[in-house]
Write an enzyme that holds these catalytic residues in place. Structure first.
Site, PDB file in Angstrom:
ATOM      1  N   PHE A  77       3.069  -1.625  -0.514  1.00 30.95           N
ATOM      2  CA  PHE A  77       1.794  -0.930  -0.295  1.00 30.95           C
ATOM      3  C   PHE A  77       1.730   0.430  -0.997  1.00 30.95           C
ATOM      4  CE2 PHE A  77       4.367   1.089   2.616  1.00 30.95           C
ATOM      5  CZ  PHE A  77       4.194   0.865   3.970  1.00 30.95           C
ATOM      6  N   GLU A  78       0.517   1.009  -1.009  1.00 34.93           N
ATOM      7  CA  GLU A  78       0.164   2.177  -1.826  1.00 34.93           C
ATOM      8  C   GLU A  78       0.387   1.899  -3.316  1.00 34.93           C
ATOM      9  OE1 GLU A  78      -1.476   4.057  -0.251  1.00 34.93           O
ATOM     10  OE2 GLU A  78      -0.639   4.688   1.656  1.00 34.93           O
ATOM     11  N   GLY A  79       0.160   0.651  -3.707  1.00 34.26           N
ATOM     12  CA  GLY A  79       0.403   0.220  -5.075  1.00 34.26           C
ATOM     13  C   GLY A  79       1.793  -0.356  -5.197  1.00 34.26           C
TER      14      GLY A  79
END
Length: 380
Positions: free
Chosen positions: A362-364
């Protein structure tokens, strides 16, 4: 064991000690029960809010802690070393306050920021969709202008704290292409908003991750943050800071795994001596320690650049990439140190390993971080 931290002020040192005290008294005694039974920790975030730990990097004039990011991230690391799911939710809350703080009008800030920053409200971030994970420009959830506001219809996915948060930063399409996305501040309980069943995840069991369905949800124009079409700019500016939050969480997980592995290696004996005295295992632990220390250095470097007002997007991606890959490696090695016991739920290292995996996603994803870093090298 507690990390010896280089902190810029006596106030920061006191804050870290406060964080350790709260984490040890509030998080440590209940984490195993909630994670094992996948139950929500009611009251935990209120306690963290009362201690002032939910708004540290924001301006004091709005009720924040006024702390540099370098200090805030070390607080997140301390929380993550006790309970990764809670630390992730704290990081997401901080991420959710960013759009209003950085792009909101003075009137919007005065109305909403005090509740966000005093610990009484928890925020969530609603960017991803089932068919638009890393590709945020492919969003389909739509906000149609209507009667001085907007009507919102569509779905969102992967919302940390979904169904439990008090407000949501929603990114919805108001036009075409990458310039056709806008940001909205959505209150919990608004008519037409419903949440799906919590995802059955590998880790972070105590904090729900859900989808959301918007069915003709009506919001007034003053619920839009920034100008129409500015949504992706807002989202990406927040994600740079959010990636640092996840890097700090990953280091906290890795530090906890290292500490447990070292303690176990001192207690366990084989072939007539403690296993830590066997060179082969000692080298494994040395590599784990080096990975934790170097990962911490990368997020602190990026945070100090942010605090100094320097560009830090690439550094945030480097920190997120290095720290989360390190967490995955360190927690896997910690399970190995414990041998067969590490594969059981009798020890926490198996949970650290499961929790660490999502930090690479997550968060890229870390593939996206490599893309960001590569583009920074070709963009002159």
């Amino acid at each position: 064991m507690p990390v010896d931290r280089l902190l810029p002020t006596a106030e920061a040192r006191d804050l870290i000690q406060l964080t350790r005290d709260v984490a040890d008294k509030v998080l440590e005694p209940v984490v195993d029960e909630h994670e094992r039974h996948e139950t929500y920790p009611d009251g935990v975030f209120a306690t963290l809010g009362e201690a002032g730990l939910l708004s540290l990097p924001y301006a004091e004039e709005w009720g924040g802690g006024g702390q540099p990011y370098e200090v805030y991230l070390q607080v997140l690391e301390e929380l993550a070393a006790r309970w990764a799911a809670v630390a992730v939710a704290v990081s997401v809350h901080g991420l959710s306050c960013h759009p209003l703080m950085s792009f909101g009008t003075e009137e919007q800030k005065a109305e909403h920021l005090p509740g966000m920053l005093d610990g009484t409200q928890i925020g969530a971030y609603s960017l991803s969709e089932a068919e638009a994970g890393s590709d945020a420009a492919a969003l389909r959830c739509k906000a149609t202008p209507a009667d001085g506001g907007y009507t919102i219809t569509g779905s969102k996915a992967w919302i940390t704290h979904g169904g439990k948060a008090d407000f949501y930063n929603l990114f919805a399409r108001t036009g075409e292409g990458s310039k056709g996305v806008s940001c909205f501040l959505i209150p919990d309980g608004i008519d037409g908003l419903a949440f799906g069943k919590p995802e059955e995840k590998m880790g972070l069991h105590a904090i729900p991750t859900t989808s959301a369905q918007y069915e003709n949800v009506r919001v007034s124009e003053d619920r839009r943050i920034g100008t129409e079409g500015q949504g992706l700019q807002i989202a990406f500016s927040a994600l740079d800071a959010g990636r640092l939050g996840i890097a700090a969480v990953a280091v906290g997980i890795a530090q906890a795994a290292l500490d447990d592995a070292v303690a176990y290696a001192h207690e366990r004996s084989a072939f007539g001596k403690k296993i830590i005295d066997h060179q082969g295992l000692g080298f494994v632990l040395a590599d784990m320690a080096a990975a934790v220390d170097s990962a911490r250095a990368t997020y602190l470097d990026a945070a100090r650049r942010r605090d100094a007002g320097l560009p830090y997007s690439r550094n945030a991606s480097v920190a997120k990439l290095i720290a989360t890959d390190a967490a995955m490696k360190v927690t896997t090695d910690a399970v190995q140190v414990f041998g067969g016991y590490g594969y059981t739920r009798d020890f926490r290292v198996e949970r650290y390993m499961r929790d660490a995996k999502i930090t690479q996603i997550f968060e890229g994803t870390n593939q996206i971080q490599r893309l960001v870093i590569a583009r920074s090298l070709t963009d002159r």
